[in-house]
Design a protein around this motif. Structure first.
Motif, PDB file in Angstrom:
ATOM      1  N   VAL A 222      -2.924 -20.755   3.473  1.00  0.00           N
ATOM      2  CA  VAL A 222      -2.606 -20.330   2.097  1.00  0.00           C
ATOM      3  C   VAL A 222      -3.665 -19.359   1.591  1.00  0.00           C
ATOM      4  CG1 VAL A 222      -2.529 -21.119  -0.305  1.00  0.00           C
ATOM      5  CG2 VAL A 222      -1.196 -22.298   1.426  1.00  0.00           C
ATOM      6  N   SER A 223      -4.916 -19.685   1.860  1.00  0.00           N
ATOM      7  CA  SER A 223      -5.983 -18.825   1.341  1.00  0.00           C
ATOM      8  C   SER A 223      -5.864 -17.415   1.904  1.00  0.00           C
ATOM      9  CB  SER A 223      -7.359 -19.421   1.655  1.00  0.00           C
ATOM     10  OG  SER A 223      -7.571 -19.396   3.051  1.00  0.00           O
ATOM     11  N   PHE A 224      -5.582 -17.319   3.199  1.00  0.00           N
ATOM     12  CA  PHE A 224      -5.418 -15.983   3.775  1.00  0.00           C
ATOM     13  C   PHE A 224      -4.151 -15.307   3.246  1.00  0.00           C
ATOM     14  CE2 PHE A 224      -8.079 -17.806   7.296  1.00  0.00           C
ATOM     15  CZ  PHE A 224      -9.179 -16.998   7.062  1.00  0.00           C
ATOM     16  N   HIS A 225      -3.143 -16.140   3.024  1.00  0.00           N
ATOM     17  CA  HIS A 225      -1.866 -15.581   2.588  1.00  0.00           C
ATOM     18  C   HIS A 225      -1.948 -15.012   1.171  1.00  0.00           C
ATOM     19  CE1 HIS A 225       2.762 -16.081   2.272  1.00  0.00           C
ATOM     20  NE2 HIS A 225       2.413 -14.868   2.530  1.00  0.00           N
ATOM     21  N   VAL A 226      -2.752 -15.653   0.326  1.00  0.00           N
ATOM     22  CA  VAL A 226      -2.936 -15.129  -1.036  1.00  0.00           C
ATOM     23  C   VAL A 226      -3.463 -13.691  -0.950  1.00  0.00           C
ATOM     24  CG1 VAL A 226      -4.305 -15.319  -3.151  1.00  0.00           C
ATOM     25  CG2 VAL A 226      -3.296 -17.363  -2.133  1.00  0.00           C
ATOM     26  N   ALA A 227      -4.480 -13.519  -0.102  1.00  0.00           N
ATOM     27  CA  ALA A 227      -5.077 -12.184   0.046  1.00  0.00           C
ATOM     28  C   ALA A 227      -4.049 -11.195   0.585  1.00  0.00           C
ATOM     29  CB  ALA A 227      -6.278 -12.266   0.974  1.00  0.00           C
ATOM     30  N   GLU A 228      -3.308 -11.636   1.584  1.00  0.00           N
ATOM     31  CA  GLU A 228      -2.327 -10.737   2.196  1.00  0.00           C
ATOM     32  C   GLU A 228      -1.217 -10.383   1.210  1.00  0.00           C
ATOM     33  OE1 GLU A 228      -1.358 -11.777   6.061  1.00  0.00           O
ATOM     34  OE2 GLU A 228      -0.150  -9.968   6.373  1.00  0.00           O
ATOM     35  N   ALA A 229      -0.796 -11.383   0.424  1.00  0.00           N
ATOM     36  CA  ALA A 229       0.270 -11.129  -0.561  1.00  0.00           C
ATOM     37  C   ALA A 229      -0.189 -10.106  -1.605  1.00  0.00           C
ATOM     38  CB  ALA A 229       0.687 -12.422  -1.234  1.00  0.00           C
ATOM     39  N   ILE A 230      -1.445 -10.208  -2.009  1.00  0.00           N
ATOM     40  CA  ILE A 230      -1.966  -9.232  -2.984  1.00  0.00           C
ATOM     41  C   ILE A 230      -1.923  -7.824  -2.395  1.00  0.00           C
ATOM     42  CG2 ILE A 230      -4.088  -8.477  -4.142  1.00  0.00           C
ATOM     43  CD1 ILE A 230      -4.748 -11.459  -4.562  1.00  0.00           C
ATOM     44  N   LEU A 231      -2.336  -7.737  -1.129  1.00  0.00           N
ATOM     45  CA  LEU A 231      -2.350  -6.430  -0.462  1.00  0.00           C
ATOM     46  C   LEU A 231      -0.951  -5.858  -0.330  1.00  0.00           C
ATOM     47  CD1 LEU A 231      -4.780  -6.445   2.606  1.00  0.00           C
ATOM     48  CD2 LEU A 231      -4.746  -4.874   0.686  1.00  0.00           C
ATOM     49  N   ILE A 232      -0.018  -6.682   0.127  1.00  0.00           N
ATOM     50  CA  ILE A 232       1.341  -6.186   0.362  1.00  0.00           C
ATOM     51  C   ILE A 232       2.037  -5.881  -0.961  1.00  0.00           C
ATOM     52  CG2 ILE A 232       3.605  -6.802   1.286  1.00  0.00           C
ATOM     53  CD1 ILE A 232       1.994  -8.306   3.486  1.00  0.00           C
ATOM     54  N   ALA A 233       1.785  -6.717  -1.957  1.00  0.00           N
ATOM     55  CA  ALA A 233       2.375  -6.451  -3.278  1.00  0.00           C
ATOM     56  C   ALA A 233       1.863  -5.116  -3.815  1.00  0.00           C
ATOM     57  CB  ALA A 233       2.030  -7.576  -4.243  1.00  0.00           C
ATOM     58  N   ALA A 234       0.577  -4.863  -3.600  1.00  0.00           N
ATOM     59  CA  ALA A 234       0.020  -3.573  -4.052  1.00  0.00           C
ATOM     60  C   ALA A 234       0.679  -2.429  -3.303  1.00  0.00           C
ATOM     61  CB  ALA A 234      -1.494  -3.560  -3.836  1.00  0.00           C
ATOM     62  N   ALA A 235       0.904  -2.635  -2.004  1.00  0.00           N
ATOM     63  CA  ALA A 235       1.544  -1.575  -1.207  1.00  0.00           C
ATOM     64  C   ALA A 235       2.964  -1.322  -1.701  1.00  0.00           C
ATOM     65  CB  ALA A 235       1.560  -1.975   0.269  1.00  0.00           C
ATOM     66  N   LEU A 236       3.704  -2.384  -1.956  1.00  0.00           N
ATOM     67  CA  LEU A 236       5.085  -2.223  -2.426  1.00  0.00           C
ATOM     68  C   LEU A 236       5.114  -1.558  -3.806  1.00  0.00           C
ATOM     69  CD1 LEU A 236       6.753  -5.558  -1.264  1.00  0.00           C
ATOM     70  CD2 LEU A 236       7.126  -3.286  -0.343  1.00  0.00           C
ATOM     71  N   SER A 237       4.196  -1.977  -4.662  1.00  0.00           N
ATOM     72  CA  SER A 237       4.155  -1.355  -5.992  1.00  0.00           C
ATOM     73  C   SER A 237       3.763   0.111  -5.880  1.00  0.00           C
ATOM     74  CB  SER A 237       3.161  -2.076  -6.896  1.00  0.00           C
ATOM     75  OG  SER A 237       3.630  -3.360  -7.184  1.00  0.00           O
ATOM     76  N   TYR A 238       2.857   0.402  -4.954  1.00  0.00           N
ATOM     77  CA  TYR A 238       2.453   1.795  -4.739  1.00  0.00           C
ATOM     78  C   TYR A 238       3.665   2.637  -4.350  1.00  0.00           C
ATOM     79  CZ  TYR A 238      -0.060   5.848  -2.981  1.00  0.00           C
ATOM     80  OH  TYR A 238      -0.509   7.128  -2.775  1.00  0.00           O
ATOM     81  N   LEU A 239       4.558   2.014  -3.575  1.00  0.00           N
ATOM     82  CA  LEU A 239       5.762   2.724  -3.133  1.00  0.00           C
ATOM     83  C   LEU A 239       6.855   2.725  -4.197  1.00  0.00           C
ATOM     84  CD1 LEU A 239       5.943   1.352   0.523  1.00  0.00           C
ATOM     85  CD2 LEU A 239       5.236   3.637  -0.192  1.00  0.00           C
ATOM     86  N   GLY A 240       6.571   2.098  -5.335  1.00  0.00           N
ATOM     87  CA  GLY A 240       7.554   2.064  -6.416  1.00  0.00           C
ATOM     88  C   GLY A 240       8.558   0.945  -6.275  1.00  0.00           C
ATOM     89  N   LEU A 241       8.282  -0.004  -5.369  1.00  0.00           N
ATOM     90  CA  LEU A 241       9.251  -1.077  -5.129  1.00  0.00           C
ATOM     91  C   LEU A 241       8.842  -2.398  -5.775  1.00  0.00           C
ATOM     92  CD1 LEU A 241       9.875  -0.288  -1.362  1.00  0.00           C
ATOM     93  CD2 LEU A 241      11.415   0.171  -3.257  1.00  0.00           C
ATOM     94  N   GLY A 242       7.692  -2.410  -6.391  1.00  0.00           N
ATOM     95  CA  GLY A 242       7.238  -3.650  -7.007  1.00  0.00           C
ATOM     96  C   GLY A 242       7.194  -3.530  -8.510  1.00  0.00           C
TER      97      GLY A 242
END
Lengths: 299, 533
Positions: A222-242
């Motif tokens: 979970v701890s690693f996943h929190v970090a990964e989710a933040i990263l991927i969410a940022a990537a998706l938002s960067y692409l305009g999908l979040g």
């Protein structure tokens, strides 16, 4: 020889030394002496504090425009400047902490609550149930994670909620695979066999006897996943999908600030650094948790 | 000794002249090279369906056009000349003899091409006319009577009324790219992926979302100075600006952000070119659906946002204050329209909403149309800059008066589909410069007809203007239409912006793009000064 030692060390002290320590206390001792964990915890605490008290830490509103104050360079009033709509960059960064941390935690917890029971059921019951669950997992794992998330968001439409939904839908499989592999070995252990012999129900065995033994591994995941989710969410938002405008989310802020990169680089740098620091802090804690909770890695 | 020095000097001079690149007909100071053009997107290159300025830049170099536009005026292309009847309804076009379709492709194998004739022009016009979804402007379609080939090199176009804006940008015959019937029959709907024309450059390849490569058509009646033209799709505009400065692209043919315009104007290696037609940014609404069907609600939206301040912030030095579709300098522009209809007055907006019964009855800060349910207004926008910034500004303006505006940001195609379906909500819109633009947008069967923008008085005024050859009267009719549109729809306006394109100065004899991109014409033959790169 034994008598000689007994003379040198008081009996009470020997008793204290040989007294068995609980798993929790040993884990805590490992965590509390781990420098990375301490550093990570301090940084994360600051971030959580900033997220909770963002409104008190800045006099500005994250979404209120001010057209007489656009594209201001960093100053004492605006620490990282203002954007093209006159919004204070630092204020949006603070509020962005709230959104990014929430996304990370929400995705990890939702994912865990789907993936862990499914993994436990697949591992313990085996047979057709295992086959069905694991084939679904195999199918989902055949797609590149990010591409699948992008496709899902494209179908349901870009928004924060849909992004969280998509991330949960494509990442529960990690927990399922992990937990199933642990349960496969746990179900052969003597205490499980004993529980079965005593007539405990399957649900009882899974939830009372197996899952508690899976928790340490899941906590690390979970701890690693929190970090990964933040990263991927940022990537998706960067692409305009979040996150959609005007939401102050770090990835969306990065995307928005790229237009101003030449004249206001801090508006791009700050969210990027915030993402990096957050992910690093959480990964430090995750590493320390893994060291603390895995007896084979503990000193 | 002196004589030998003189002879040596003459020898060097003669050798230099011999080695200097001069074209066959002597009009290219330097021949060869590649002209690389950056644009934001590239669609398949079928002139009937490619509703994109930048894709038309490609189309107008692959295909011969009936005529081209240069500095706002029509100039010869496939039609060497044309005559117009006294009543302005019959156009007789004299087609240039000897024009050949590109060969070396599936349609016309090498050496098996044929002449472009008046019959091809007739075929192309009817192809557009018969396809109601084609790019042919609705008002031209309405007055189109017939197109006939009198002989191989004469075509007669008959209209039911004079067309005063037949040469206008964004409409009229300016769109008329001439296509070969054989290619349309062979490729069908995929013609846009395999275009065959008779223009100065031949199609070589198309990589969707990446680039289109064209090479010089050696059989063209003017030999192009360039060997090759490459159009690069660059949706990331900041990256495109860096590529432009680095010389990776030679001309940025799309909209240049305001912040970059000032910078490029100060760069002596670059030339900033004004497209010459201010473009408006505004909001449309689904005016046939409540609450948008109430004029006072539309008024409230118009007054709730500070359109001029938003536009100035987002467009920088390209911002031009005003409202309407025609900008300053364009027929139909009404001065003072913004201050009369679209001025910022949030108190008035709130008062109008209160009067409509759209109030915050539960005290949560958001207005409701029905008790217990907050009024949520979706706002549809394209996803490239500065669309999302306009959305953020409108969301904030809405919040200030208690309206929830929900962003619905998507790609252009999705947005268009929503508009065509007449989906409920607010739509961010921009473009439609020129008086033809006014007609194509607000006229009968115009761009936003599906959202409920249908007013017979507006249609009538625009129809009259489109067929009125008297400039003064036409101007008055267009202004009346503009005023009527503002008073009726109160479309929230942000003002105009100038489109600036930027070229590197080593690109020579290039005046920039208008609706047609003229690289090789009677008056221009673009060449690259490689030594200045």
């Amino acid at each position: 020889m034994a008598e000689h030692v007994a003379e040198l060390i008081p009996e009470a002290e020997i008793a204290e030394k040989i007294k068995p320590k609980s798993f929790t206390s040993m884990a805590w001792r490992s965590l509390s002496t781990n420098k990375q964990a301490i550093l990570g915890s301090i940084v994360l605490s600051i971030l959580v504090f900033a997220a909770i008290f963002a409104g008190q830490l800045t006099p500005y509103e994250p979404y209120t425009t001010n057209y007489s104050n656009v594209k201001q360079l960093p100053s004492a009033q605006h620490l990282i400047g203002t954007d093209e709509l006159g919004r204070d960059g630092f204020t949006r960064l603070l509020y962005g902490t709230r959104i990014s941390l929430t996304i990370g935690v929400l995705v990890a917890l939702c994912t865990m609550s789907i993936g862990v029971p499914l993994g436990a059921i697949a591992g313990y019951l085996g047979g057709v149930v295992d086959m069905v669950i694991m084939r679904v997992v195999d199918v989902l794992m055949a797609f590149p994670f990010l591409v699948l998330a992008i496709a899902m968001v494209a179908v349901v439409g870009p928004s924060l909620v849909n992004m969280v939904f998509a991330l949960v839908m494509v990442s529960w499989i990690w927990y399922t695979r992990l937990v199933r592999s642990i349960v496969l070995s746990l179900r052969e252990t003597e205490y499980i066999v004993a529980a079965q012999a005593l007539g405990a129900s399957q649900a009882s065995i899974i939830f009372r006897h197996i899952l508690p033994n899976v928790i340490p591994v899941v906590v690390v995941q979970v701890s690693f996943h929190v970090a990964e989710a933040i990263l991927i969410a940022a990537a998706l938002s960067y692409l305009g999908l979040g996150a959609q405008p005007p939401t102050a989310e770090w990835g969306a802020m990065l995307s928005n600030a790229k237009e101003l990169m030449r004249i206001l680089p801090m508006l791009s740098i700050a969210p990027g650094v915030a993402i990096m620091i957050t992910v690093l802090a959480i990964n430090f804690i995750g590493d320390a948790l893994r060291d603390a909770l895995d007896p084979t890695l503990r000193n | 000794m002196k004589r030998s020095i003189l002879l040596g000097f003459i020898l060097i001079l003669v050798m230099g002249l011999a080695l200097a690149p001069v074209s066959a007909d002597g009009h290219c100071p330097q021949e060869g090279g590649t002209f690389t053009i950056g644009v934001t997107n590239i669609l398949p290159m079928d002139p009937d369906t490619a509703a994109s300025d930048w894709t038309f830049y490609i189309i107008t170099n692959i295909h011969s056009m009936l005529f081209r536009i240069e500095s706002g005026q029509p100039v010869a292309d496939l039609a060497e000349s044309w005559d117009i009847s006294d009543d302005g309804t019959v156009y007789t076009w004299h087609i240039r003899p000897g024009m050949q379709w590109h060969d070396g492709n599936e349609v016309f194998p090498e050496g098996e091409s044929r002449d472009v004739t008046a019959h091809d022009v007739v075929y192309s016009l009817y192809r557009s006319y018969n396809n109601e979804a084609s790019t042919m402007a609705a008002d031209l379609r309405n007055i189109f009577v017939s197109a006939e080939a009198v002989d191989d090199y004469t075509m007669v176009l008959t209209l039911s009324a004079p067309d005063s804006i037949i040469y206008d940008k964004a409409r009229g015959l300016t769109w008329a790219a001439i296509v070969p019937q054989e290619a349309i029959e062979l490729y069908g709907d995929e013609y846009g992926l395999n275009p065959v024309g008779s223009g100065p450059f031949e199609f070589v390849s198309y990589s969707p979302d990446e680039e289109v490569v064209l090479r010089a058509n050696e059989d063209y009646y003017i030999e192009p100075c360039l060997d090759e033209v490459i159009f690069k799709a660059m949706p990331d505009v900041p990256a495109a600006m860096i590529a432009l400065e680095a010389g990776d692209i030679d001309w940025w043919g799309a909209v240049t952000p305001g912040d970059d315009v000032g910078r490029f104007q100060e760069n002596e290696d670059m030339t900033v070119i004004n497209f010459g037609c201010p473009v408006a940014t505004r909001l449309y609404m689904s005016v046939d659906k409540p609450p948008f069907d109430d004029v006072n609600f539309r008024k409230a939206l118009s007054h709730m946002m500070d359109g001029v301040a938003i536009n100035a912030a987002l467009r920088g030095p390209t911002h031009v204050k005003g409202a309407g579709t025609a900008g300053p300098g364009v027929a139909g522009y009404v001065e003072g329209l913004y201050d009369k209809y679209h001025y910022y007055d949030p108190d008035l907006a709130m008062s109008l909403l209160d009067d409509l019964g759209i109030v915050d009855s539960d005290g949560d800060g958001w207005r409701e149309m029905e008790a217990g349910t907050n009024l949520v207004l979706p706002m549809h926008s394209w996803n490239s800059d500065p669309g999302p910034d306009y959305v953020a500004a409108v969301v904030d303006a809405g919040a200030q008066v208690g309206l929830i505006i929900e962003p619905q940001i998507a790609d252009g195609a999705t947005n268009n589909a929503k508009r065509i379906a007449g989906e409920f909500g607010i739509y961010l819109g921009q473009g439609w410069c020129g008086e033809g633009g006014t007609n194509s947008l607000w006229g009968r069967n115009g761009w936003i007809d599906s959202l409920g923008y249908r007013d017979e008085e507006v249609f009538s005024l625009l129809d009259l203007a489109a067929s009125n050859l008297n400039e003064e009267e036409r101007e008055a009719q267009l202004m009346a239409a503009t005023e009527r549109i503002a008073a009726l729809y109160w479309e929230p306006a942000f003002s105009f912006f100038n489109i600036f394109t930027v070229k590197n100065n080593y690109v020579k004899d290039f005046f920039g793009g208008e609706w047609t991109l003229n690289i090789t014409t009677d008056d221009h033959n673009v060449w690259i000064a490689e030594d200045e790169r």
